[in-house]
Every structure is written in C-alpha cells, then in structure tokens.
Enzyme design. Structure first.
Site, PDB file in Angstrom:
ATOM      1  N   CYS A  82       0.891  -1.306  -0.428  1.00  0.00           N
ATOM      2  CA  CYS A  82      -0.559   0.110   0.161  1.00  0.00           C
ATOM      3  C   CYS A  82       0.609   1.283  -0.423  1.00  0.00           C
ATOM      4  O   CYS A  82       1.566   1.552   0.709  1.00  0.00           O
ATOM      5  CB  CYS A  82      -0.859  -0.359   1.795  1.00  0.00           C
ATOM      6  SG  CYS A  82      -2.265   1.517   1.457  1.00  0.00           S
ATOM      7  N   ASP A 237     -10.992   4.094  -2.694  1.00  0.00           N
ATOM      8  CA  ASP A 237      -9.790   5.093  -2.958  1.00  0.00           C
ATOM      9  C   ASP A 237     -10.178   6.326  -2.601  1.00  0.00           C
ATOM     10  O   ASP A 237     -10.234   7.258  -2.997  1.00  0.00           O
ATOM     11  CB  ASP A 237      -8.792   4.524  -3.060  1.00  0.00           C
ATOM     12  CG  ASP A 237      -7.536   4.608  -2.222  1.00  0.00           C
ATOM     13  OD1 ASP A 237      -7.304   5.751  -1.868  1.00  0.00           O
ATOM     14  OD2 ASP A 237      -6.543   3.886  -2.788  1.00  0.00           O
ATOM     15  N   CYS A 241      -4.327   6.383  -4.991  1.00  0.00           N
ATOM     16  CA  CYS A 241      -4.188   5.335  -5.265  1.00  0.00           C
ATOM     17  C   CYS A 241      -2.324   5.029  -5.676  1.00  0.00           C
ATOM     18  O   CYS A 241      -2.565   4.631  -6.767  1.00  0.00           O
ATOM     19  CB  CYS A 241      -4.893   4.175  -5.298  1.00  0.00           C
ATOM     20  SG  CYS A 241      -4.713   2.482  -5.237  1.00  0.00           S
TER      21      CYS A 241
HETATM   22  O1  PYC Z   1      -2.335   3.632  -1.955  1.00  0.00           O
HETATM   23  O2  PYC Z   1      -1.453   1.912  -2.653  1.00  0.00           O
HETATM   24  C1  PYC Z   1      -2.310   2.606  -1.925  1.00  0.00           C
HETATM   25  C2  PYC Z   1      -3.415   1.936  -1.758  1.00  0.00           C
HETATM   26  C3  PYC Z   1      -4.067   0.683  -2.139  1.00  0.00           C
HETATM   27  C4  PYC Z   1      -5.814   0.296  -1.213  1.00  0.00           C
HETATM   28  C5  PYC Z   1      -5.700   1.276  -0.777  1.00  0.00           C
HETATM   29  N1  PYC Z   1      -4.622   2.781  -0.510  1.00  0.00           N
END
Ligand code: PYC
Length: 319
Positions: A82, A237, A241
């Site tokens: 993440c 999100d 993300c």
């Molecule tokens: O920023 O990689 C990310 C992520 C994955 C799920 C929520 N945020």
C-alpha cells in the site's frame, strides 16, 4: 497513530500487536491472516475503525539495513502492498522520532520499497516493480455489456478501465462503486486473474484482481488525469491510490505515452494529488519501477481498548 494520506486514512499499530511467526514479512502476513484475523478486525473495523481505514502493523525487518517490516490490512484482509499506507507510516515514524529526513527501506510482503522523507514533508515511495499483464481484456458484464480494460500489477492487482462512459464525481460515488463491483464480479465469473511467475522455478500463482480503477480527464489544471479506485472491501480510495498509479504508469510506459522519468500527476476522486514517475528496468523489458510522491498528516494518537467482555471486541462482522 492515525494519519491520512491525501485523504485516505492509515492507522499504524506502533505497539501491542501480535507476535507473528515467519522468517519473511510474507510469512508473517500469512500468520496474521491465519491466527490473528480477529486482531485485524478489531483495529480497522467498526466500532474502533471504519470501512475506509487501512491498518499498518510494524514487524521485524527482513533485510539487513531495512528500517522496519510492515503489513498492511483493511476491512476484509491483508493487502500485498500500500503506497498511501507507506507514506502514512513514514510520517508516523517521523512523529515518533524514529526517522528523520532521508531514505529508508521498508520490507513488505511483496518486497522492499524505498521511502524518502523530503525537506518539504512530502514522502516519495519507490515501489515494487510494476507491469501490465494483459491489455484490452474484455469482460462481459450482466446489465452493462462488454467492458474493456487492462490487467496490471503495481503492488496490488488492478483492472484498469479508461473507456467507461461514467462521470468521475463524488456526487456519483454509489453508482461508481456499484459499476466497479460489477466489473469485479465479472472478472471473477470469467476466471480472469493476476498471475505471478516465480523467475527461478517458473511456478505460477493466481491472484484475485481485487482493485478496479477508472480513469478520466482531470478536474485540476495541475493534473494529467483523475481516477476512481474500488478497494477490496468495497470502499473507494480517497487518495489517488499509489499502487494503482504504479500499475497505470506501467501501462502508460508500454503504450509509449509517458517517458522514463517524466512526471504524471494523478488526481483522486476527492481532488487530492500524487505525482508518479517511473524508471525502466533494462533487464526486464515491460517492467518499470515507479516512484510516487504525496503528503500525509497525523490526525490522532489513540489507545485502543480490547475488552474481552465487549461483544464487538473484534469488530462488527458484516455477512
Ligand atoms: O495507495 O496503494 C495505495 C492504496 C491501496 C489501497 C488503498 N490505497
């Protein structure tokens, strides 16, 4: 300690977590899933948490010189990796006095990532190598018809859709969520998976594509694109993300739409922003190493109470 990264929350467990077994962070994550799922739910699910919250459990590092190991988890299970969470972890470690400005390696279940806390307070994360597995995959979805997208890995598995005819606006969140959930059901029904191949043995492992990412024109003049990202537990999100942006960068690179080292500014559905770049891996054509930059802010420091007499000590489980 709680923080948000461009709107998306992270709760870092800094003490009191379970003692996990395993030589690697991946093995420790498996132990968390097998023996301590109630702990995961207690930390991120209601009534102590909420659907959008991502937890981060700090564990012993796997590699010499790494600052820490980290396992990310959400309302339904563990995440491979993440990026918004890594940015939250860095800002948290800085608040705790464990890191200063500079670069630190964090070991995750899918490999090491390099996080740099900059002078401006922003964090840049050099993510795991990312690639597009398959382009123009057509999924037939009941009530919608055929939807075309790319299957790509950016630390999690994504189905990336550019041509969806939807407006990416916060006023339409429920519609977007339902649309993306339908796509995910369609992928499952068609047995379309993400595939990792062990470079040594050639052994293949098949993974659920649990994130769906829709792209459109940006609303901000300082961004190249806007996205909506459905996360595994059904929430969207709030940040752009970072693993999803990594997957997107791999596609842009392969399509010749973004050069080595060039910036790509990604706007989230709520109007927050990450900037991504990639460097090519000469020895692995089609694979890129993305670096994602964004900011996180501490929102609280809490002591969770897990009272065995509490009927919801391990969270509210929705069937
Ligand atoms: O920023 O990689 C990310 C992520 C994955 C799920 C929520 N945020």
């Amino acid at each position: 300690m709680d923080s948000h990264t461009e709107g998306e929350p992270t709760r870092v467990v800094v003490s009191g977590g379970p003692r996990l077994e395993g030589a690697t962070v991946a093995e420790k994550a498996a132990d968390l899933r097998t023996r301590f799922d109630d702990f995961r739910r207690a930390v991120v699910c209601e009534p102590r948490g909420h659907e959008a919250l991502v937890g981060a459990l700090l564990v012993e590092p796997e590699r010499e010189g790494s600052e820490t190991g980290v396992i990310f988890f959400n309302n339904v299970g563990t995440l491979h990796m993440c990026v918004h969470g890594t940015i939250g972890v860095m800002v948290t470690l800085a608040r705790l006095g464990r890191v200063q400005r500079g670069s630190y390696t964090l070991d995750t279940p899918v490999g090491p990532v390099l996080a740099h806390l900059g002078e401006n307070g922003l964090v840049s994360v050099e993510n795991v190598p990312s690639f597009r597995q398959q382009r123009d995959v057509v999924v037939d979805i009941e009530g919608i018809g055929p939807v075309t997208g790319d299957v790509a890995w950016g630390g999690n598995w994504f189905f990336i859709v550019d041509d969806h005819g939807m407006e990416l606006a916060t006023t339409d969140l429920e519609v977007l969520r339902e649309y993306a959930l339908q796509i995910r059901r369609g992928l499952e029904a068609a047995a379309i998976h993400g595939v990792h191949e062990d470079p040594g043995t050639g052994e293949r492992t098949y993974h659920v594509i649990d994130h769906v990412e829709l792209f459109d024109e940006p609303g901000r003049s300082d961004c190249d694109s806007r996205n909506f990202v459905l996360c595994p537990g059904g929430e969207y999100d709030r940040s752009p993300c970072g693993t999803g942006l990594s997957a997107k960068l791999a596609c842009l690179a392969e399509d010749g739409m973004l050069g080595n080292g060039q910036p790509w500014a990604q706007e989230s559905i709520i109007g927050s922003r990450f900037v991504g770049r990639y460097r090519e891996l000469e020895e692995r054509p089609g694979v890129v190493v993305p670096t994602i930059t964004g900011g996180a802010w501490i929102t609280g420091n809490c002591e969770l109470h897990l009272d065995p007499a509490d009927p919801f000590v391990h969270g509210i489980v929705r069937s």
